[in-house]
Scaffold this motif. Structure first.
Motif, PDB file in Angstrom:
ATOM      1  N   GLY A   1       0.801  -1.215   0.000  1.00 23.81           N
ATOM      2  CA  GLY A   1       0.000   0.000   0.000  1.00 23.81           C
ATOM      3  C   GLY A   1       0.833   1.264   0.000  1.00 23.81           C
ATOM      4  O   GLY A   1       0.285   2.368   0.069  1.00 23.81           O
ATOM      5  N   VAL A   2       2.152   1.135  -0.071  1.00 24.30           N
ATOM      6  CA  VAL A   2       3.048   2.294  -0.042  1.00 24.30           C
ATOM      7  C   VAL A   2       3.352   2.715  -1.466  1.00 24.30           C
ATOM      8  O   VAL A   2       3.901   1.928  -2.259  1.00 24.30           O
ATOM      9  N   ARG A   3       2.994   3.946  -1.808  1.00 31.02           N
ATOM     10  CA  ARG A   3       3.247   4.490  -3.134  1.00 31.02           C
ATOM     11  C   ARG A   3       4.174   5.687  -2.999  1.00 31.02           C
ATOM     12  O   ARG A   3       3.824   6.667  -2.355  1.00 31.02           O
ATOM     13  N   LEU A   4       5.336   5.586  -3.610  1.00 29.27           N
ATOM     14  CA  LEU A   4       6.346   6.628  -3.483  1.00 29.27           C
ATOM     15  C   LEU A   4       6.624   7.272  -4.833  1.00 29.27           C
ATOM     16  O   LEU A   4       6.778   6.575  -5.849  1.00 29.27           O
ATOM     17  N   ARG A   5       6.676   8.586  -4.830  1.00 31.34           N
ATOM     18  CA  ARG A   5       7.111   9.310  -6.017  1.00 31.34           C
ATOM     19  C   ARG A   5       8.628   9.221  -6.143  1.00 31.34           C
ATOM     20  O   ARG A   5       9.321   8.847  -5.199  1.00 31.34           O
ATOM     21  N   MET A   6       9.126   9.579  -7.310  1.00 34.56           N
ATOM     22  CA  MET A   6      10.560   9.486  -7.528  1.00 34.56           C
ATOM     23  C   MET A   6      11.326  10.346  -6.530  1.00 34.56           C
ATOM     24  O   MET A   6      12.346   9.931  -5.985  1.00 34.56           O
ATOM     25  N   TRP A   7      10.814  11.552  -6.236  1.00 33.49           N
ATOM     26  CA  TRP A   7      11.541  12.434  -5.329  1.00 33.49           C
ATOM     27  C   TRP A   7      11.304  12.091  -3.866  1.00 33.49           C
ATOM     28  O   TRP A   7      11.999  12.593  -2.994  1.00 33.49           O
ATOM     29  N   ASP A   8      10.335  11.228  -3.582  1.00 36.64           N
ATOM     30  CA  ASP A   8      10.280  10.657  -2.235  1.00 36.64           C
ATOM     31  C   ASP A   8      11.523   9.813  -2.000  1.00 36.64           C
ATOM     32  O   ASP A   8      12.159   9.883  -0.949  1.00 36.64           O
ATOM     33  N   VAL A   9      11.872   9.002  -3.000  1.00 37.48           N
ATOM     34  CA  VAL A   9      13.024   8.114  -2.884  1.00 37.48           C
ATOM     35  C   VAL A   9      14.329   8.904  -2.992  1.00 37.48           C
ATOM     36  O   VAL A   9      15.232   8.778  -2.149  1.00 37.48           O
ATOM     37  N   LEU A  10      14.447   9.728  -4.034  1.00 37.16           N
ATOM     38  CA  LEU A  10      15.678  10.488  -4.235  1.00 37.16           C
ATOM     39  C   LEU A  10      15.919  11.467  -3.088  1.00 37.16           C
ATOM     40  O   LEU A  10      17.053  11.645  -2.635  1.00 37.16           O
ATOM     41  N   GLY A  11      14.853  12.105  -2.626  1.00 37.91           N
ATOM     42  CA  GLY A  11      14.990  13.041  -1.507  1.00 37.91           C
ATOM     43  C   GLY A  11      15.475  12.348  -0.251  1.00 37.91           C
ATOM     44  O   GLY A  11      16.318  12.878   0.482  1.00 37.91           O
ATOM     45  N   SER A  12      14.964  11.144  -0.003  1.00 36.67           N
ATOM     46  CA  SER A  12      15.411  10.386   1.166  1.00 36.67           C
ATOM     47  C   SER A  12      16.886  10.017   1.044  1.00 36.67           C
ATOM     48  O   SER A  12      17.643  10.100   2.017  1.00 36.67           O
ATOM     49  N   LEU A  13      17.295   9.604  -0.165  1.00 35.03           N
ATOM     50  CA  LEU A  13      18.694   9.252  -0.372  1.00 35.03           C
ATOM     51  C   LEU A  13      19.606  10.463  -0.191  1.00 35.03           C
ATOM     52  O   LEU A  13      20.688  10.360   0.400  1.00 35.03           O
ATOM     53  N   ILE A  14      19.172  11.616  -0.684  1.00 33.35           N
ATOM     54  CA  ILE A  14      19.956  12.845  -0.505  1.00 33.35           C
ATOM     55  C   ILE A  14      20.060  13.183   0.974  1.00 33.35           C
ATOM     56  O   ILE A  14      21.138  13.532   1.479  1.00 33.35           O
ATOM     57  N   ALA A  15      18.945  13.087   1.686  1.00 33.32           N
ATOM     58  CA  ALA A  15      18.956  13.397   3.123  1.00 33.32           C
ATOM     59  C   ALA A  15      19.887  12.456   3.873  1.00 33.32           C
ATOM     60  O   ALA A  15      20.696  12.895   4.709  1.00 33.32           O
ATOM     61  N   VAL A  16      19.802  11.160   3.579  1.00 35.56           N
ATOM     62  CA  VAL A  16      20.674  10.192   4.257  1.00 35.56           C
ATOM     63  C   VAL A  16      22.139  10.472   3.940  1.00 35.56           C
ATOM     64  O   VAL A  16      23.002  10.439   4.829  1.00 35.56           O
ATOM     65  N   ALA A  17      22.436  10.774   2.671  1.00 33.67           N
ATOM     66  CA  ALA A  17      23.817  11.056   2.277  1.00 33.67           C
ATOM     67  C   ALA A  17      24.364  12.281   3.017  1.00 33.67           C
ATOM     68  O   ALA A  17      25.504  12.258   3.510  1.00 33.67           O
ATOM     69  N   LEU A  18      23.568  13.326   3.122  1.00 34.15           N
ATOM     70  CA  LEU A  18      24.026  14.531   3.815  1.00 34.15           C
ATOM     71  C   LEU A  18      24.165  14.288   5.316  1.00 34.15           C
ATOM     72  O   LEU A  18      25.103  14.805   5.949  1.00 34.15           O
ATOM     73  N   LEU A  19      23.264  13.502   5.894  1.00 34.39           N
ATOM     74  CA  LEU A  19      23.356  13.204   7.316  1.00 34.39           C
ATOM     75  C   LEU A  19      24.592  12.359   7.621  1.00 34.39           C
ATOM     76  O   LEU A  19      25.292  12.601   8.608  1.00 34.39           O
ATOM     77  N   VAL A  20      24.868  11.377   6.771  1.00 31.72           N
ATOM     78  CA  VAL A  20      26.062  10.554   6.962  1.00 31.72           C
ATOM     79  C   VAL A  20      27.319  11.394   6.782  1.00 31.72           C
ATOM     80  O   VAL A  20      28.285  11.278   7.556  1.00 31.72           O
ATOM     81  N   ALA A  21      27.323  12.263   5.762  1.00 29.50           N
ATOM     82  CA  ALA A  21      28.481  13.128   5.536  1.00 29.50           C
ATOM     83  C   ALA A  21      28.717  14.052   6.723  1.00 29.50           C
ATOM     84  O   ALA A  21      29.869  14.276   7.133  1.00 29.50           O
ATOM     85  N   THR A  22      27.638  14.572   7.294  1.00 31.96           N
ATOM     86  CA  THR A  22      27.773  15.440   8.467  1.00 31.96           C
ATOM     87  C   THR A  22      28.337  14.671   9.654  1.00 31.96           C
ATOM     88  O   THR A  22      29.209  15.164  10.380  1.00 31.96           O
ATOM     89  N   ALA A  23      27.841  13.447   9.844  1.00 30.66           N
ATOM     90  CA  ALA A  23      28.335  12.616  10.950  1.00 30.66           C
ATOM     91  C   ALA A  23      29.818  12.309  10.784  1.00 30.66           C
ATOM     92  O   ALA A  23      30.598  12.402  11.748  1.00 30.66           O
ATOM     93  N   LEU A  24      30.227  11.965   9.571  1.00 32.69           N
ATOM     94  CA  LEU A  24      31.638  11.676   9.328  1.00 32.69           C
ATOM     95  C   LEU A  24      32.494  12.926   9.507  1.00 32.69           C
ATOM     96  O   LEU A  24      33.611  12.854  10.044  1.00 32.69           O
ATOM     97  N   LEU A  25      31.964  14.056   9.079  1.00 34.27           N
ATOM     98  CA  LEU A  25      32.703  15.313   9.226  1.00 34.27           C
ATOM     99  C   LEU A  25      32.919  15.643  10.695  1.00 34.27           C
ATOM    100  O   LEU A  25      33.998  16.093  11.103  1.00 34.27           O
ATOM    101  N   LEU A  26      31.900  15.400  11.518  1.00 32.67           N
ATOM    102  CA  LEU A  26      31.991  15.728  12.944  1.00 32.67           C
ATOM    103  C   LEU A  26      32.905  14.770  13.703  1.00 32.67           C
ATOM    104  O   LEU A  26      33.505  15.150  14.705  1.00 32.67           O
TER     105      LEU A  26
END
Length: 314
Positions: free
Chosen positions: A158-183
Motif C-alpha cells: 500500500g506504499v506508493r512513493l514518487r521518484m523524489w520521495d526516494v531520491l529526496g530520502s537518499l539525498i537526506a541520508v547522504a548529507l546526514l552521513v556526511a555530516t556525521a563523518l565530518l563531525l
C-alpha cells in the motif's frame, strides 16, 4: 503541513510489488511517510542543534532558512528552468553563502559586543519576521507547486512513493552521513565538538572559535536550505513553510538532546513518525500535539533528551 502518503495511482511504468492487507494499506504508508518526513526534519534540526551547541543560541529564524531553500528552488526551477537536482545543489550552495553572510554581518558583531543569549534570541525572532514577510512581499501569499512528477514511481503493497520521495530520502541520508563523518573524523569536526563542549578551553588550546562558529552557521544553513527544497517537493511552497515546521524542529532537537547532532536525527525520526502515524487516529489539527506529548513524556523521564547530557538541560 505534514507529508502524507496519499499519492495518485501508480503510473504504468511504476515499479510495483505485491499488495498487502489492511495493515499494509494504512499503517505502512504512514510509517514510510513518517521516516521520509523525519529525514527532512533531521536536515533542518542538525543546524539548530550545532548552532546551539557552539553559541547557546536557540535560533528562531531557522525555520525561515528552510523557507529560503524552498524559494531558491522556486526561482531555479521556475525562472531559470533548471532540473530538480540542480535546484537542490543550488540551494545547498546559496544557503551556505546565506549562512556565512548572516554570521559575518549580524551574529559575529553581536558576539564581539558580548550580547547575552536572551537578546540574541530576540534578534533571531526579529530576523525571522523580517525574512518571513520579505518572502510574502517577493513571492506573494499563495502556495507554489514545484514542477516535479506526482506519479507513483515505486509501489510496495500500500506504499506508493514518487521518484523524489526516494531520491529526496537518499539525498537526506547522504548529507546526514556526511555530516556525521565530518563531525567525527575531520579536524574541523573535532574542533566543532571541542567548541561545543567548552569554548574557553577550545580557544586556550589554539582553536579559532569564531571560525568554527562561522563554519557551523554556513553548514547549518546549507542543510536547512536543502531541507526546504525537499519539503517543497513533498508539499507546496509558501512564505511561511519553514515557520509552520519550526516547532517540530525544536521538538526534535529537545527530544534528541540539545547540542548533539545525532540526537537531532533520532528526535526528528521519532517526531516525523509520530506526526504521520497519528493521522490514522486523530484529526489533522491534532497531529503536532502527538509529537509534543511524546517530547514532554520523554523529558519528564530524561530531561536532557535521549542522547543529551545532564549539563545541557534546556
Amino acid at each position: 503541513m505534514v507529508l502524507t502518503a496519499a499519492l495518485p495511482a501508480p503510473a504504468p511504468d511504476a515499479l510495483t510489488l505485491a499488495d498487502g492487507g489492511f495493515l499494509a494499506d494504512q499503517l505502512a504508508p504512514s510509517l514510510v511517510s513518517g521516516v521520509i518526513y523525519g529525514l527532512i526534519l533531521a536536515l533542518a534540526s542538525i543546524g539548530v542543534s550545532l548552532i546551539y551547541g557552539t553559541t547557546r543560541l536557540n535560533n528562531f529564524a531557522h525555520g525561515d532558512l528552510v523557507t529560503f531553500g524552498g524559494f531558491v528552488a522556486v526561482v531555479a526551477m521556475g525562472s531559470a528552468a533548471l532540473p530538480a537536482w540542480a535546484a537542490v545543489l543550488l540551494a545547498f550552495i546559496v544557503g551556505g553563502l546565506f549562512g556565512w553572510v548572516q554570521d559575518a554581518l549580524l551574529w559575529r558583531p553581536l558576539r564581539r559586543r558580548r550580547v547575552g543569549v536572551i537578546p540574541l534570541m530576540i534578534v533571531s525572532i526579529g530576523l525571522s519576521l523580517v525574512l518571513r514577510y520579505l518572502y510574502a512581499f517577493l513571492f506573494g501569499p499563495d502556495r507554489i507547486v514545484l514542477p516535479v512528477s506526482s506519479d507513483a514511481w515505486l509501489v510496495v503493497g500500500g506504499v506508493r512513493l514518487r521518484m523524489w520521495d526516494v531520491l529526496g530520502s537518499l539525498i537526506a541520508v547522504a548529507l546526514l552521513v556526511a555530516t556525521a563523518l565530518l563531525l567525527t573524523r575531520s579536524r574541523i569536526g573535532k574542533a566543532t565538538r571541542a567548541v561545543a563542549d567548552n569554548p574557553a578551553l577550545a580557544a586556550a588550546s589554539g582553536i579559532d572559535v569564531n571560525r568554527i562558529i562561522r563554519v557551523v552557521w554556513t553548514g547549518g544553513t546549507a542543510l536547512a536550505a536543502v531541507a526546504g527544497v525537499l519539503l517543497a517537493f513533498y508539499q507546496t511552497q509558501q512564505w511561511d513553510t519553514g515557520a509552520s515546521v519550526l516547532l517540530l524542529i525544536f521538538a526534535s532537537v529537545v527530544l534528541g538532546g540539545l547540542g548533539t547532532a545525532y540526537g537531532a536525527l533520532v528526535g526528528a525520526l521519532i517526531i516525523g513518525i509520530a506526526v504521520n502515524v497519528s493521522s490514522l487516529f486523530l484529526p489533522g489539527s491534532l497531529k503536532f500535539v502527538t509529537a509534543l506529548v511524546i517530547m514532554i513524556i520523554v523529558l519528564l523521564v530524561r530531561p536532557q533528551g535521549i542522547l543529551g547530557r545532564p549539563e545541557r538541560i534546556g
